[in-house]
Design an enzyme around this catalytic site. Structure first.
Site, PDB file in Angstrom:
ATOM      1  N   ASP A   1       0.971  -1.282   0.023  1.00  0.00           N
ATOM      2  CA  ASP A   1      -0.221  -0.055  -0.234  1.00  0.00           C
ATOM      3  C   ASP A   1       1.006   1.529   0.095  1.00  0.00           C
ATOM      4  OD1 ASP A   1      -2.621  -1.234  -0.297  1.00  0.00           O
ATOM      5  OD2 ASP A   1      -2.701  -1.176   2.125  1.00  0.00           O
TER       6      ASP A   1
ATOM      7  N   HIS B   1      -2.882  10.485  -2.543  1.00  0.00           N
ATOM      8  CA  HIS B   1      -4.340   9.893  -2.449  1.00  0.00           C
ATOM      9  C   HIS B   1      -5.146  10.359  -3.548  1.00  0.00           C
ATOM     10  CE1 HIS B   1      -2.625   7.147   0.662  1.00  0.00           C
ATOM     11  NE2 HIS B   1      -1.444   6.993  -0.333  1.00  0.00           N
TER      12      HIS B   1
END
Length: 899
Positions: free
Chosen positions: A103, A381
């Site tokens: 991630d 993000h």
């Protein structure tokens, strides 16, 4: 393999979870081998047994952090990961490229570095592969555009891990010695516990204020729509009438409001109603303002958790577990994010669905953009949204159960974020009249009408503490200054101020985020920790601190003031962000935290120079003030009360405190009641007229009750009948007649025409009737003893009420689980009652009962259990481990840039 038996070179991609590996493997094809690390592959040792022998004799050995040499951590690979590391190394031998695809957050970056440091690939390129959604285009783009490991993110994550280790391993032993063994302290968990304790302290110090006002229904006259409308008393002789917000926690008007508010009591409110009987009214003023509400920003981690709690009843941990499965299945983007931004492709997808589903009139001329309100948000993000360049509607996903419900929530929120504002009008009407005694009174009516719902057509955010929702409307008639109106009714209404509401998971998450304490991605685990450690328990959805939490927080406040402060904990997040940005040095910051500086005292000195701590004083809390002579003590087996005995030389008396009694409900009167009837002490009431058995009243762990005393020769398996006292009863006043009636419950009221018995029963959430699986609430406990068969049939003839009035039926079969589809049943086991779908078992919590458990609550418990995975089998031998001493920062960066 080739025909000659040689291995074919491949590109090795390592992700974190098997589910993600399967999905990504299907996108990349045969030239790639996709394997998972199954989370972290190594960490600091968790126990002395895991600590490498080479450092056990070091002064810092138990920490596994060399505090004298740059705070170098020593990592171990546990036994259950050793075979998996060997598998990864075997796959790496035949690889010509390595992609580390964990991630894209600090934890994921650290896992990628640990993999690199442990696998030590030789003579092949190493890439850091990142993506925000698991779709074919996103994965292919990630392969084509890799980067190097970000060493600053790794440094920040390692600093966080070391900080938490130093705090936990240095402070927890203090709690063991001075409070109770087995307790734990944590840099963020202890502060979260303090928040819950502080709120309970506010509730304990709170004093109720009583105030009255008038509520009226006014008639605007024929031809007006609506004709009747509500209004509340606003002022008397131009002085505002006091309301709840005008009182302080001490039950008195605040200093600011003592001179400009009129405080009505019951008698003055009733006198005013009488004086207004013949009064005629007219409209004094009408104020109309435009109403406009902009859409909510797309979800980030915390807002998703809050809404999942409010709307779906999910705990933070369940919401994150469900979101993880949605992400790994390719349905949503990455769910650990501080950002509210959307990519241009996502904006286009949302706008397309607005036009398709709601029409062009709901689509703004230009796309909406949202700037994150979270400090140091990772704008690389995206917000949490449906994945892909075209959003699937919930019906198109094929999802079921919790995954469907959470996906639908995320989809609705994302689409709504690209819709037009809701607009309308808010109207305030002031109505005045003169009472018989000459007082000039003004009533206030407030209304709102939404003329264009805009984004509210798609999504309305939930609220906390009974706040009004954004789509709520209150229409008022079209009135103008001077228009006459009539009072159809005037009623005096009494009110009491309420203590500050306890935190729920949703509101605690919001409080932590507002104070900038911790990282949003960790909130679910923090709340899980303070619940599992027993510092906090749930009463409904409210978070209630246990008395042990008061002792722990008191010690930390008195001896670790800086470390438990909200400001310091928030400031540490800034420090970690500075390290992540490359603007601060990890070693320097850790040194100041642990060893101190000219500005602050370090943790090491605080722990080693504690001085004398009176453990008994830490665990002692006066009840009803210091002069009452009654104290609560936190003991090894739970909290108990201690009070003076009879006479000057009388021994102190003790009584256990019920486990489910919140601290703010332990009043002086309650304490005296418990001391007068300590748990286990019997009050003999007499002999049962039918059975001849002796009947006694006791104060038990869960409150006062009556029971039969079985004879010595009773069968081994015989159990005495018991019955909890009604709320209107007490141990001092309960009689034999009362006890006989209580022991008759549950009572058979009658048998319906179909042959099904109707019984009257008392449950945790109140009295109810039960007929088969159909239960109905009763108005009072006394009805359990008096309700007739005809009255019961009349109740069952009415439609079943939903919401708060819904009964809590004691079902054994609850229905199909929304995730597995298997039937969920309640069973009783060796360790208590639990729910099961045949594959997973979940024990009922303290606040749950067999009578009150619902399918939704059972599904939540099972989802939490499912998220933990299958139960682990006990290893036959001690865990083996490998030891890695991390390199210095310069060596780490050189290693990370390999490729």
């Amino acid at each position: 393999m080739t025909q000659s038996g040689e291995a074919v070179a491949h590109k090795l991609v390592i992700v974190e979870s098997p589910a993600k590996a399967r999905t990504i493997g299907g996108y990349l094809g045969d030239d790639y081998v996709v394997e998972s690390s199954v989370g972290h592959i190594r960490d600091l040792p968790n126990s002395a047994a895991d600590t490498p022998a080479s450092i056990k004799d070091k002064p810092w050995g138990r920490l596994a952090v060399d505090i004298d040499n740059g705070f170098t951590p020593y990592y171990v690979v546990p036994r259950d990961k050793k075979s998996h590391i060997a598998k990864l190394k075997s796959l790496l031998k035949d690889a010509d490229e390595l992609y580390l695809a964990t991630d894209e957050d600090r934890e994921g970056e650290a896992i990628a570095w640990h993999l690199l440091d442990e696998l030590k690939p030789k003579n092949i390129p190493v890439h850091r592969m990142v993506f925000h959604e698991i779709t074919r285009p996103a994965i292919l783009a990630a392969v084509e555009n890799p980067r190097q490991i970000n060493d600053d993110l790794v440094e920040a994550q390692e600093a966080r891990r070391i900080l938490d280790r130093l705090y936990g391993y240095e402070v927890s032993p203090v709690l063991w010695k001075k409070v109770m063994s087995g307790l734990s302290a944590g840099r963020v968990q202890s502060v979260a516990t303090r928040l819950v304790v502080d709120r309970e302290r506010e509730r304990m110090a709170f004093r109720v204020a009583s105030y009255w006002d008038l509520e009226g229904t006014f008639d605007a006259g024929s031809g007006k729509e609506p004709r009747m409308f509500p209004a509340k008393l606003h002022s008397i002789d131009e002085v505002r009438v006091a309301g709840g917000s005008d009182f302080g926690n001490d039950g008195e008007l605040t200093e600011k409001r003592r001179s400009d508010r009129v405080h009505l009591d019951r008698s003055s409110a009733e006198r005013l109603v009488a004086a207004l009987r013949e009064t005629s009214y007219d409209v004094r003023s009408v104020e109309s303002k435009p109403y406009r509400r902009q859409p909510y920003a797309p979800f980030r981690t915390t807002t998703m958790q809050q809404e999942a709690s409010r709307k779906l009843g999910m705990s933070a941990s369940v919401a994150m577990s469900v979101a993880q499965r949605l992400y790994e299945g390719g349905y949503i983007t990455y769910m650990r994010t501080d950002s509210t931004t959307l990519s241009s492709a996502a904006v286009d997808a949302a706008r397309s669905q607005v036009r398709e589903l709601y029409g062009a009139e709901y689509l703004p001329d230009a796309p909406r953009t949202y700037a994150s309100k979270v400090k140091n948000a990772q704008e690389a993000h995206e917000a949490i949204r449906p994945s892909g360049d075209r959003f699937r509607t919930p019906a198109e996903t094929g999802l079921t159960g919790d995954q469907f419900r959470l996906y639908e929530l995320i989809w609705m929120r994302t689409v709504a974020s690209q819709m037009k504002d809701a607009v309308g009008q808010t109207v305030t009407i002031r109505i005045g009249g003169v009472a018989d005694d000459g007082r000039n009174v003004v009533f206030n009516a407030s209304g709102r009408v939404i003329t264009f719902h805009g984004f509210l057509k798609a999504y309305v955010e939930g609220t906390d503490n009974d706040r009004r929702q954004d789509d709520a409307e209150t229409p008022l008639p079209d009135l103008h200054d001077g228009d006459p109106v009539a009072a159809a009714s005037l009623t005096p209404q009494g009110h009491e101020t309420k203590p500050p509401a306890r935190y729920t998971e949703a509101t605690l998450i919001k409080e932590l985020e507002d104070r900038e304490i911790g990282r949003p991605s960790t909130y679910a685990s923090i709340i899980g920790t303070i619940l599992n450690r027993g510092y906090v328990y749930k009463k409904g959805t409210a978070l209630v601190p246990a008395w042990i939490a008061f002792s722990v927080v008191r010690l930390l406040e008195e001896h670790f003031t800086r470390q438990i402060s909200y400001e310091f904990t928030a400031g540490m997040e800034d420090v970690l962000d500075e390290i992540a940005a490359g603007r601060a040095d990890r070693v320097s910051e850790l040194a100041e935290f642990y060893f101190g500086s000219d500005r602050v005292v370090g943790l090491h000195q605080l722990v080693n120079e504690l001085g004398e701590i009176d453990a008994k004083e830490l665990a002692t809390f006066p009840v009803g003030g210091p002069d009452s002579g009654i104290v609560l003590r936190v003991g090894r087996y739970g909290p108990y009360l201690e009070g003076p005995g009879d006479g000057e030389a009388g021994a102190a008396v003790r009584a256990n405190v019920p486990d489910d009694l919140p601290p703010d409900e332990l009043t002086l009167a309650k304490a005296k009641e418990l001391l007068a009837n300590p748990a286990g002490e019997e009050k003999e009431l007499g002999v049962h007229p039918d059975t001849g058995l002796r009947i006694v009243a006791k104060n038990g762990r869960y409150g006062p009750y009556v029971t039969e005393a079985l004879p010595d020769d009773a069968p081994k398996g015989a159990k005495p009948r018991t019955g909890s006292l009604f709320k209107s009863m007490s141990l001092e006043t309960v009689s034999l007649d009362d006890a006989v009636k209580l022991l008759s419950l549950p009572r058979v009221v009658g048998t319906d025409p179909d042959g099904v018995e109707i019984t009257a029963q008392n449950g945790r959430y109140g009295p109810y009737l039960k007929k088969g699986t159909d239960s109905r609430s009763l108005q009072s406990e006394e009805q359990l003893l008096t309700i007739t068969f005809e009255e019961a049939l009349a109740i069952y003839a009415q439609p079943k009420q939903r919401g708060r009035a819904a009964a809590a039926p004691p079902l054994k079969e609850l229905g199909p689980d929304p995730v597995s589809g298997a039937p969920v049943v309640v069973k009783s086991g060796r360790f208590g009652d639990y729910v099961t779908d045949g594959e997973y078992n979940a024990t009922l919590r303290k606040e749950d009962t067999v009578e009150a458990i619902t399918l939704e609550r059972a599904a939540e418990l099972l989802a939490e259990r499912r998220a933990k995975g299958p139960a682990k089998k006990t290893a036959k031998r001690g865990a083996k481990k490998t030891t890695k001493k991390t390199a210095k920062k310069t060596a780490k960066k050189a290693s990370a840039k390999k490729g």
